[in-house]
Design a protein around this motif. Sequence first.
Motif, PDB file in Angstrom:
ATOM      1  N   VAL A  84       0.835  -1.202   0.000  1.00  0.00           N
ATOM      2  CA  VAL A  84       0.000   0.000   0.000  1.00  0.00           C
ATOM      3  C   VAL A  84       0.871   1.253   0.000  1.00  0.00           C
ATOM      4  N   LYS A  85       1.954   1.230   0.785  1.00  0.00           N
ATOM      5  CA  LYS A  85       2.842   2.385   0.853  1.00  0.00           C
ATOM      6  C   LYS A  85       3.469   2.671  -0.523  1.00  0.00           C
ATOM      7  N   GLU A  86       3.940   1.613  -1.180  1.00  0.00           N
ATOM      8  CA  GLU A  86       4.542   1.805  -2.507  1.00  0.00           C
ATOM      9  C   GLU A  86       3.494   2.235  -3.521  1.00  0.00           C
ATOM     10  N   ARG A  87       2.293   1.623  -3.443  1.00  0.00           N
ATOM     11  CA  ARG A  87       1.214   1.992  -4.362  1.00  0.00           C
ATOM     12  C   ARG A  87       0.865   3.468  -4.224  1.00  0.00           C
ATOM     13  N   ASP A  88       0.686   3.925  -3.000  1.00  0.00           N
ATOM     14  CA  ASP A  88       0.288   5.313  -2.771  1.00  0.00           C
ATOM     15  C   ASP A  88       1.399   6.284  -3.136  1.00  0.00           C
ATOM     16  N   GLY A  89       2.655   5.881  -2.906  1.00  0.00           N
ATOM     17  CA  GLY A  89       3.767   6.739  -3.299  1.00  0.00           C
ATOM     18  C   GLY A  89       3.814   6.938  -4.804  1.00  0.00           C
ATOM     19  N   LEU A  90       3.600   5.858  -5.535  1.00  0.00           N
ATOM     20  CA  LEU A  90       3.569   5.948  -6.992  1.00  0.00           C
ATOM     21  C   LEU A  90       2.372   6.764  -7.466  1.00  0.00           C
ATOM     22  N   ASN A 123       0.043  11.664  -9.879  1.00  0.00           N
ATOM     23  CA  ASN A 123      -0.919  12.756  -9.752  1.00  0.00           C
ATOM     24  C   ASN A 123      -0.255  14.125  -9.747  1.00  0.00           C
ATOM     25  N   ASN A 124       1.079  14.120  -9.829  1.00  0.00           N
ATOM     26  CA  ASN A 124       1.831  15.373  -9.845  1.00  0.00           C
ATOM     27  C   ASN A 124       2.045  15.792 -11.308  1.00  0.00           C
ATOM     28  N   PRO A 125       1.375  16.860 -11.754  1.00  0.00           N
ATOM     29  CA  PRO A 125       1.513  17.282 -13.158  1.00  0.00           C
ATOM     30  C   PRO A 125       2.956  17.556 -13.555  1.00  0.00           C
ATOM     31  N   SER A 126       3.752  18.035 -12.624  1.00  0.00           N
ATOM     32  CA  SER A 126       5.143  18.342 -12.939  1.00  0.00           C
ATOM     33  C   SER A 126       5.894  17.084 -13.377  1.00  0.00           C
ATOM     34  N   PHE A 127       5.657  15.968 -12.670  1.00  0.00           N
ATOM     35  CA  PHE A 127       6.319  14.712 -13.038  1.00  0.00           C
ATOM     36  C   PHE A 127       5.821  14.201 -14.382  1.00  0.00           C
ATOM     37  N   VAL A 128       4.517  14.178 -14.565  1.00  0.00           N
ATOM     38  CA  VAL A 128       3.934  13.612 -15.783  1.00  0.00           C
ATOM     39  C   VAL A 128       4.341  14.412 -17.018  1.00  0.00           C
ATOM     40  N   ALA A 183       9.767   6.914 -18.417  1.00  0.00           N
ATOM     41  CA  ALA A 183       9.752   6.940 -16.943  1.00  0.00           C
ATOM     42  C   ALA A 183       8.318   6.998 -16.432  1.00  0.00           C
ATOM     43  N   VAL A 184       7.485   7.792 -17.099  1.00  0.00           N
ATOM     44  CA  VAL A 184       6.074   7.889 -16.706  1.00  0.00           C
ATOM     45  C   VAL A 184       5.378   6.551 -16.931  1.00  0.00           C
ATOM     46  N   GLU A 185       5.668   5.931 -18.055  1.00  0.00           N
ATOM     47  CA  GLU A 185       5.032   4.647 -18.359  1.00  0.00           C
ATOM     48  C   GLU A 185       5.452   3.583 -17.352  1.00  0.00           C
ATOM     49  N   LYS A 186       6.729   3.582 -16.947  1.00  0.00           N
ATOM     50  CA  LYS A 186       7.200   2.621 -15.948  1.00  0.00           C
ATOM     51  C   LYS A 186       6.505   2.857 -14.602  1.00  0.00           C
ATOM     52  N   ALA A 187       6.345   4.116 -14.234  1.00  0.00           N
ATOM     53  CA  ALA A 187       5.669   4.427 -12.974  1.00  0.00           C
ATOM     54  C   ALA A 187       4.227   3.921 -12.998  1.00  0.00           C
TER      55      ALA A 187
END
Length: 946
Positions: free
Chosen positions: A897-903, A908-913, A920-924
């Motif tokens: 759950v911790k890893e799921r929520d971290g990902l 959900n961060n527009p800056s990352f996407v 990298a986005v696809e792997k996440a």
Amino acid sequence: MPMEKTFDPAAIEAKWASEWENRGLFRPHRPEATPFTIVNPPPNVTGALHIGHALDNTLQDVLVRYERLRGKDALWVVGMDHAGIATQMVVERQLEARQDKRTNYSREDFIDKVWQWKAESGGQITGQLRRLGCSMDWSREQFTMDPHFTRAVVKVFVDLHKKGLIYRDKRLVNWDPKLKTAISDLEVETHEVQGGFWHFKYPLADGVKLDDERDYIEVATTRPETMLADMAVAVHPDDARYKSVIGKDILQPITGRRFKIVADEHADPELGSGAVKITPGHDFNDFDVGKRAGFKPGEMLNMLDGDANVIQTSDGLIPAEYLGLHRFKRDGVDGARELVVTRMKEAGFLIPHVDKDGNAHDAEPRTIQTPFGDRGGVVIEPWLTDQWYVDAETLAQPPMAAVRDGRINIVPKTWEKTFFNWMENIQPWCVSRQLWWGHRIPAWYGPGKDQQKTVIIDSRKPEREQAFYSGQQVFVGIDEAEVLEQAREYYGSAKTIEFTDEIATGNTADVYLYRDPDVLDTWFSSALWPFATLGWPEDTDLVKRHYPNDVLISGFDILFFWDARMAMQGMEFMGDVPWKTLYLHGLVRAPDGAKMSKSKGNVVDPLGLIDQYGADALRFFMAAMESQGRDIKMDDARLAGYRNFATKLWNAARFCEANGISASTSFEAPAATLPVNRWIIGEVAATVTAMETAFAAYRFDEAANAIYSFAWDRFCDWYLELIKPTLNEDAQFQPDMADETRRVAGWALDQILVMLHPFMPFVTEELWHAMGDRPNHPLITANWPAPNAELDEEASAQINWLVAVIKEVRSARTELGIKPSDRLMAHFPASLQPRVNAGYQALLRIARLQNVSFDPAPAGASAQLVVEGETITVPLEGVIDIAAERDRLTKALAAAVKERDGLAGRLNNPSFVERAKPEAVEKARADHAAKEAEADRLTAALARLG
């Protein structure tokens, strides 16, 4: 002989490819049957099998083999394209390696060398297509330079010319200065190049000034050298800054050429100064602006020769110091671009670019999208020249009508909009190429009647040929005899007329006719592929029977260059559509989704994949991943998985062989009483229906996945497992049931081999013969399944329930860490007693149960299995340490759950996407999905503990 223990693709592929072809099994041989016709996009004679070919030809072969199994008289036309530019380049490179060159030979001698190269080295791709398993009619292999094909090409050109649909015109073309020929848009690649954006002052003439008192207009360009052929400056008609000077004169600083300021919407007031220099002889947009401004193409200025060196324009205004310079800097020597900038700067007409630090530069740095020739490798020059054109706008009308009324079905439908957008805005099609290899244009030139002297041009000096065309009389005909008849009518019968390709000295004829040295665009001849390959213009039986073709499978990238042009020529000359369905597939991309290219080093060799995984696995991968035109990502794991699928089928056949199951003698489903046999017969019928529905909709992925799911899951994993007792320990007590089961199993395996054959022809053909003695009945000529059976709902309900219970028990064992050797007790509701009794032995053996009970389960920890709304209880006391297992699952769930929520937070961060690399986005996203599934599984496991 018993089957080999291991499946070896290489050992069987060469054998069956040769066997099928040598026995003529790829040829249409059912004159009484419905014809089915498909033509392959002819690969270049210089080509080698690439991953795009593998996809395209796999899909074609799947359809051809499917229709052949359905009893149709299937013809798959195969052949190669002569590939004018590519082939001439290959042979010229060979000459260069020997310090030789094309122009050391006559045209005929050079063409002889090309034919020699083709005989020795050309067409290796045909052998590679055979390795892929393509069931083409190799006995009728076509080549676009074959004599019968050449006759068709010449007839089409002559007939279109007579109708006014082919004509000679002066227009801009994509000119390759390296190859010295016009090329098509498809042969142009756009690359990003670091260049400059120069700003210049163009002075107004006659003392005219702008409203702000400036006596010049600022123009900007990435190609300053082209100002030597400028003919206008354009401004937007609504741009208030320039309304007062529209129609006034500009003085071009270097040439002194005087030209007008014109109003045209091409000029964008929001870009730069809003004023654009117009060079109609060297820019496609400027060409259109020039025509709107009233310039005829013959009046437009050309400042470059075929090598992209500066020549004098017709008005003679280019200063002498520019003549002979290359357009760009080359070999350390400044070109026209550098000299123009220098002279404009010296004269005070360069407006420097000031960077953010206050430093002045001649030009503003820019990344420029620049066109390059894909083979010549140099920057393409828009060049004004005389070429032959097809009136594509007229020819486009019937194909558009055919798509609108459904005579041509484009799949996927989403491509229709693109098709119409291009066809409705189609431009004249340039069909002449300045090459020696190809179909020579059937046109001859002679002097006009008012000319006193005939001009004869040396065909070995192409740079002199253009001068010949101006003001000459053109004759177009099938051959010299027809042209001679036209010439006698034009010049009068008293004139003596001769044909020549050489400079004439001491000749005594009144008129010499010189043949056009150009050849036709390769796409012109390949546009005739659906009917010229059948023998047209002869009225052959093949033409009558196999035109129109049924389907064309093509990459979307040649929709306009080939597909649309086939539709034009087919409807013009055959009076009917060339094919009823046009299926457009996507591209095969690298695993990260990037387009494959040699420069990126991510190109995949399909032959290497065949060596590693087998042709069947590669074919199945291509078909299973092809989903209505979407791009396919290469995935070695899937390829390995499909090789494992072939191996699993091989092992299933070995199991059948070891248990007395052999080839079926029944086309229809055998009679069956056992539920498991009735169930598998129904599953065969359902799979046949699913595949036929998928094929009808051109859903290759759905057809492939239907047979994959049935063969792997229901037949290999469940049916063979469920019938083991009947074949072994129960056989002595129920011999009739054992015999029935062997008949059904043999029949079901046969149906699998037939349904899987279009996708995996090699392993299925091998197993077809391994399961029975059928030397005169190869699988490729078998009949598509028609089981004459339906889904048996009672048997299906019983077996599906049994399978679901076993799956639930297995899942519980895995989730709770129960060892396979531990036998479990299961408590069923009393209402399930009939089902449990019917599947009792399978439950004990496959689910590894110690026993079953219909009594209430004892108190204490237990696993709760819910199947079809009924709860089955499996006591866990004494089986596992409940507290320790609960603690383990709880900790594992918390971590997941911790890893799921971290990902999820990152996604959900527009800056990352937006900023991260796409891979990298696809792997996440993939990692998040995996952790979410893991959390769900652990939650379910905890719930089972109660």
